[in-house]
Design an enzyme around this catalytic site. Structure first.
Site, PDB file in Angstrom:
ATOM      1  N   LYS A 238      40.722  32.420   7.915  1.00  0.00           N
ATOM      2  CA  LYS A 238      39.322  32.012   7.725  1.00  0.00           C
ATOM      3  C   LYS A 238      38.412  33.222   7.551  1.00  0.00           C
ATOM      4  O   LYS A 238      37.530  33.236   6.672  1.00  0.00           O
ATOM      5  CB  LYS A 238      38.849  31.165   8.912  1.00  0.00           C
ATOM      6  CG  LYS A 238      37.408  30.711   8.820  1.00  0.00           C
ATOM      7  CD  LYS A 238      37.156  29.869   7.563  1.00  0.00           C
ATOM      8  CE  LYS A 238      35.673  29.586   7.337  1.00  0.00           C
ATOM      9  NZ  LYS A 238      35.101  28.682   8.327  1.00  0.00           N
ATOM     10  N   CYS A 292      27.730  32.135   7.205  1.00  0.00           N
ATOM     11  CA  CYS A 292      29.132  32.556   7.204  1.00  0.00           C
ATOM     12  C   CYS A 292      29.326  33.969   6.661  1.00  0.00           C
ATOM     13  O   CYS A 292      29.559  34.911   7.406  1.00  0.00           O
ATOM     14  CB  CYS A 292      29.969  31.568   6.370  1.00  0.00           C
ATOM     15  SG  CYS A 292      29.986  29.877   6.982  1.00  0.00           S
TER      16      CYS A 292
END
Length: 454
Positions: A238, A292
């Site tokens: 991720k 993010c």
């Protein structure tokens, strides 16, 4: 363990055949608790609810809990989510609570989707995740499975959450499962993504954790489930996705700075370079924003001991890009005999991405702050958010033409700006397009496009 959980067979360490366990999962025999009901957590809870019919959502915000229990949806601009929540609540498949400990006692499967924060000095702050883990541990029972969907610095499950859950619960490592199963969703398409927009990555703290988590997610997603070696590998997957995009965008933004010296359309060069199958350069723009990509590099830079100079440089390039945009504007104004200080500048868009009401780390806001610091009078227009906390005066998109603007910067390409009345914008205004969306013929004026030039 609560009476509800006692009636459920173990999910981790089960000796039932896989087919029987899958059927029991779909029939709601394994109560689920989803911790965190924000813009990603609520869609995730909804999908678990659709499949199992037995989900309790947990959130610290009482208003969020009340809204959901009334069949409402506090998360906006997510297609299908409001209807899904209303139907699930009506069917009794989804309820919400602020009592995380009781929810943990009632559940067999625990899904964590709360944020990992960044401190003021850019260090990862896992305090929210560890706080939730402590609450789960107080209700954790043998046979439970904990699935972490929150993005974490690599090794967090192995070095932090696993030991914490064992210590706080008093259970041994082989009494319960722990797997890292990162969310891979984007705002504006969360339900689609959770249901199967991308392959699902699963990495367990042990083989049985991986098996149990894989079984669950194979029932949740229509896409492939990819088991990896362990939790740290899954965490790295991720984070690496975000690192790739940050570095690639930094490359594109740096290439765009060659536009004037080379006297070429850098966007054209990038587009043609990408026809070679081993090249995939992103488009340049105003910088990098959102919750993010601008933060994941610090999950490595300020977490691991190994130096990462490329990641640090990419962050510097992207962080400096809003200032570069303002520098371009200053040069264009100077060419028109105007100074940046004292000029009226309209910034179109404040959110970091079109169609998404999210301003966290938005380069558009950095553009506004830089303009203000350089003495410009700043106006900002965004159909989704106002100017709270931004040194600018908010203007409705329909009223942009009422500003006697010396310059216009398109920072976010919201659809609403397509209807902008450019005829009412002063002909002398300098126009800078950071997204390559303005058609000179349609708007009837010259435009400077970042990476393309005049």
């Amino acid at each position: 363990m609560s009476e509800r959980a006692e009636l459920a067979a173990p999910f981790y360490g089960s000796d039932r055949p896989a087919a029987a366990q899958r059927e029991a999962f779909r029939n709601g025999e394994f109560p689920v608790a989803v911790y965190g009901l924000g813009k990603m957590g609520l869609p995730i809870a909804a999908v678990w609810g659709e499949v199992t019919g037995a989900v309790t959502g947990v959130d610290v915000d009482e208003s969020v809990v009340d809204t959901i229990n009334e069949g409402g949806c506090h998360v906006q601009n997510e297609p299908g989510l409001a209807d899904a929540v209303a139907d699930l609540v009506d069917a009794g498949s989804l309820t919400a609570t602020t009592d995380s400990v009781q929810a943990a006692k009632d559940a067999r499967i625990h899904v964590v989707i709360v944020p990992t924060l960044i401190t003021e000095d850019d260090h990862p702050d896992t305090s929210v995740v560890t706080s939730v883990a402590r609450d789960i541990a107080r209700g954790l029972s043998p046979g439970d499975l904990v699935c972490i969907e929150s993005t974490l610095p690599p090794r967090t499950c192995r070095d932090v959450l696993g030991p914490l859950l064992r210590y706080e619960s008093g259970l041994d490592a082989d009494d319960f499962g722990l797997a890292f199963c990162p969310e891979r969703t984007s705002s504006g398409r969360a339900l689609h993504d959770v249901r199967g927009g991308h392959p699902k990555v699963v990495g367990g703290i042990d083989d049985e954790s991986t098996r149990a988590a894989t079984l669950a997610y194979e029932e949740l997603t229509s896409n492939e489930v990819i088991p990896v070696s362990d939790t740290t590998t899954a965490e790295a997957v991720k984070v690496f996705e975000g690192l790739y995009r940050d570095v690639n965008i930094a490359l594109a933004n740096e290439l765009a700075r060659f536009t004037e010296e080379l006297e070429i359309d850098v966007r054209e060069a990038i587009h043609v370079a990408n026809t070679q199958p081993f090249c995939d350069i992103h488009d340049p723009g105003p910088g990098v924003g959102g919750h993010c990509i601008p933060y994941y590099p610090y999950f490595v830079l300020n977490w691991l001991e190994t130096p990462a100079p490329l990641l640090a440089t990419a962050r510097e390039v992207n962080d400096a890009t809003p200032g570069h945009i303002v520098g371009l504007l200053e040069g264009k104004l100077d060419g028109h005999g105007k100074a940046l200080s004292g000029s009226a500048v309209v910034v179109l868009g404040l959110t970091y991405r079109a169609g998404v009401a999210e301003t966290r780390a938005s380069p558009a806001i950095d553009i506004c702050r830089t303009l203000d610091a350089r003495g410009a009078t700043v106006y900002a227009s965004d159909p989704m958010v106002d100017c709270e906390g931004v040194p600018a005066t908010w203007v409705h998109p329909d009223e942009v033409g009422s500003i006697d603007a010396d310059a216009v910067i398109l920072a976010t390409d919201h659809e609403e700006f397509e209807a902008l009345d450019w005829a009412s914008v002063p002909r002398s205004a300098v126009v800078i397009d950071t997204r390559d969306v303005l058609d000179e013929d349609r708007i009837g004026r010259d435009v400077y496009v970042v990476g393309r030039g005049d």
